[in-house]
Design a protein around this motif. Structure first.
Motif, PDB file in Angstrom:
ATOM      1  N   ALA A  23      -3.476   1.477  -6.244  1.00 57.35           N
ATOM      2  CA  ALA A  23      -2.834   2.456  -5.178  1.00 57.35           C
ATOM      3  C   ALA A  23      -3.726   2.403  -3.951  1.00 57.35           C
ATOM      4  O   ALA A  23      -4.733   2.292  -3.989  1.00 57.35           O
ATOM      5  CB  ALA A  23      -2.745   3.910  -5.735  1.00 57.35           C
ATOM      6  N   THR A  58      -5.452   5.798  -9.864  1.00 60.05           N
ATOM      7  CA  THR A  58      -4.222   5.835  -9.066  1.00 60.05           C
ATOM      8  C   THR A  58      -3.143   6.841  -9.199  1.00 60.05           C
ATOM      9  O   THR A  58      -2.483   7.220  -8.173  1.00 60.05           O
ATOM     10  CB  THR A  58      -3.626   4.501  -9.438  1.00 60.05           C
ATOM     11  OG1 THR A  58      -3.331   4.445 -10.869  1.00 60.05           O
ATOM     12  CG2 THR A  58      -4.404   3.271  -9.211  1.00 60.05           C
ATOM     13  N   LYS A  75      -1.844   8.731  -5.685  1.00 59.83           N
ATOM     14  CA  LYS A  75      -0.496   8.661  -5.251  1.00 59.83           C
ATOM     15  C   LYS A  75       0.276   9.992  -5.019  1.00 59.83           C
ATOM     16  O   LYS A  75       1.233  10.161  -4.652  1.00 59.83           O
ATOM     17  CB  LYS A  75       0.266   8.004  -6.559  1.00 59.83           C
ATOM     18  CG  LYS A  75       0.274   6.777  -6.685  1.00 59.83           C
ATOM     19  CD  LYS A  75       0.924   6.271  -7.891  1.00 59.83           C
ATOM     20  CE  LYS A  75       0.839   4.555  -8.000  1.00 59.83           C
ATOM     21  NZ  LYS A  75       1.845   3.808  -6.927  1.00 59.83           N
TER      22      LYS A  75
END
Length: 545
Positions: free
Chosen positions: A330, A360, A364
């Motif tokens: 990410a 990640t 996010k």
């Protein structure tokens, strides 16, 4: 040498008769080979200017001359054989005049290159009381930068191995009377039985010795460089009359903590009660003697996801059962973030991503939060972090969660960036997660000195607390903490962490967990993954509580 000391070589033993009341015999036990002379200066082989690395012979000659001058009490002669004349002269002179060493036999050991070890068998005499003092130290000979002569590389540890930069050896009647620290059940806590408590006990004495009563005796101690740092007692000459100081520590849990940290170099652990913040144990195993458990400042890695998860759930951006995409990579703020070994969890919910420590899945969430101050606010308002007003009873450092933007903000979500914590801070936020309310950690009762206790602005929302506990339980039973927590029974939860440190070959190992009403956190510098080193420390402490 002045008239205060006269010396002679007798059968290979250097004797310096020190004049003045209260002083006896100083001796340098050597290997013979000198034809005579009277005074430290006569024992010295004149150092010649040279170049290149110091030879073993030069090192041996310089060390012998220095030790002889020291043994004779000739501070000037000794100092001129070092690369820091002023500091060395003061230390050697103070050894007799301010540390009250009345007799000393210095025995050189086996040389290794340019390093010469030696043993000191001394006596300290103050106001008619005399006690033996024995220790080992060493010195190293280097080439003088300007003179080119072989010189003792001056370090305070030459005089005594526990002396650090700008510290001094002193004897006399200390300002603070001794204290007898006891645990919450009245059992005595001594540095002999619980060695890593020594800096804690020293600080308790400095802070509360004068308040709790008692009468000072006579001691030999190390005078710290910093004014607010406690003296470190090396030798008790005359027993004082101690006062009893009650702490919240638990001797049983402390013993387990001491045993646990002994297995891992550069390790620290803290245990607290979740419902009141009482510190049950604090232990360190460090070469520098630093109380990193309470004063350290290092990135806590993924243990910080406890606080980040609370913030995300609190703001309605995540929930234990809602999907939380866990991809291999990410990006945020121009920086790419990865999971350990680039793992991914297709279709995972937030609880599973938390339990498996998916970076990640957290990164996010930043776009949805859309508030650079969100994590810092949650840490401060709910977990009491970053308030800078914790008063535990001794010196401690609060956790710091600065506001950040871009890639730095993303790093903070997973416990990196500018966030700094120590095991006390991490144990505290785990206790907050477990109980739903922040209780500032306390080592001694605040009633002792009326000190104010830090308060958080608000309690954790019940729905947030319930989901957080559920996710920590999942982590302890089937997530990254499962192996380390397998020996811990009952109601339990945990979170692992590893933090990359610039220049380190291996990440710091972090682990936090709770069992019943006790939370504990540990850190092992360069220990690797959280469950590998720090995890067993936490499990051992929780099993003893």
């Amino acid at each position: 040498m002045n008239g205060a000391a006269k010396g002679a070589i007798v059968g290979g033993v250097f004797l310096a008769m020190v004049g003045g009341a209260g002083y006896g015999v100083y001796a340098l036990v050597g290997d013979g080979g000198h034809d005579g002379g009277n005074g430290a200066g006569d024992t010295a082989v004149k150092a010649e200017k040279g170049s290149g690395p110091v030879t073993d012979k030069e090192a041996a000659q310089t060390a012998k001359a220095f030790l002889a001058a020291w043994a004779a009490g000739d501070a000037q002669a000794a100092a001129e054989l070092t690369n820091n004349v002023q500091a060395a002269q003061s230390a050697v002179a103070d050894y007799r005049a301010k540390a009250y060493v009345s007799k000393a036999v210095i025995t050189p050991g086996t040389q290794t290159g340019t390093t010469i070890p030696f043993a000191v068998a001394a006596e300290v005499t103050y106001q008619g009381a005399t006690k033996p003092l024995a220790y080992e130290s060493k010195l190293t000979v280097v080439r003088g930068l300007t003179s080119g002569k072989p010189l003792v590389d001056w370090q305070p540890s030459v005089i005594h191995p526990q002396l650090q930069k700008d510290e001094k050896l002193r004897a006399g009647a200390p300002a603070a009377p001794p204290v007898k620290a006891v645990d919450r059940n009245g059992e005595e806590l001594s540095a002999e039985k619980y060695p890593s408590l020594r800096p804690v006990l020293d600080q308790l004495r400095q802070t509360y010795g004068g308040k709790a009563g008692g009468r000072p005796g006579a001691e030999l101690w190390i005078e710290p460089a910093a004014q607010d740092a406690p003296k470190r007692t090396l030798l008790t000459l005359v027993e004082g009359e101690p006062s009893t100081l009650k702490t919240y520590l638990d001797a049983k849990v402390q013993a387990a903590a001491e045993k646990a940290v002994a297995k891992y170099p550069e390790s620290s652990v803290v245990a607290v009660q979740t419902g009141n913040g009482h510190v049950l144990a604090v232990a360190n195993n460090r070469k520098d003697g630093f109380n990193a458990a309470m004063e350290g400042r290092r990135a806590p890695g993924s243990t910080m996801k406890v606080v980040t998860a609370a913030m995300l759930i609190d703001r309605g951006k995540a929930a234990a059962d809602k999907p939380a995409e866990c991809t291999k990579e990410a990006s945020w703020g121009g920086r790419a973030f990865h999971n350990l070994n680039n793992f991914e969890l297709p279709g995972a919910n937030f609880a599973t991503s938390f339990a498996k420590s998916c970076n990640t899945a957290f990164i996010k969430q930043i776009d949805d939060v859309d508030d650079d101050s969100a994590l810092a606010k949650e840490a401060r308002e709910v977990f009491g972090l970053g308030l800078d007003n914790w008063k535990t009873g001794i010196r401690s450092t609060d956790g710091q969660v600065p506001e950040a933007k871009g890639a730095e903000a993303a790093a903070e979500y997973i416990g990196q960036g500018r966030i700094t914590m120590n095991p006390l801070n991490v144990a505290s936020f785990t206790a907050t997660a477990r109980s739903g309310a922040f209780h500032q950690p306390l080592l001694v009762p605040p009633e002792l000195d009326g000190r104010p206790i830090a308060q958080a602005a608000r309690q954790m929302k019940p729905s947030v607390q319930q989901q957080l506990v559920r996710m920590m339980k999942l982590t302890a039973t089937s997530g990254t903490a499962a192996q380390a927590m397998s020996s811990v029974g009952g109601d339990k939860g945990a979170k692992t962490g590893s933090a990359e440190v610039d220049g380190a070959g291996s990440p710091d190992s972090w682990f936090t967990g709770y069992s019943g009403d006790v939370a504990a956190a540990a850190m092992v510098e360069a220990g690797g993954h959280g469950g590998d080193a720090a995890g067993p420390l936490v499990a051992a402490v929780l099993n003893a509580s």
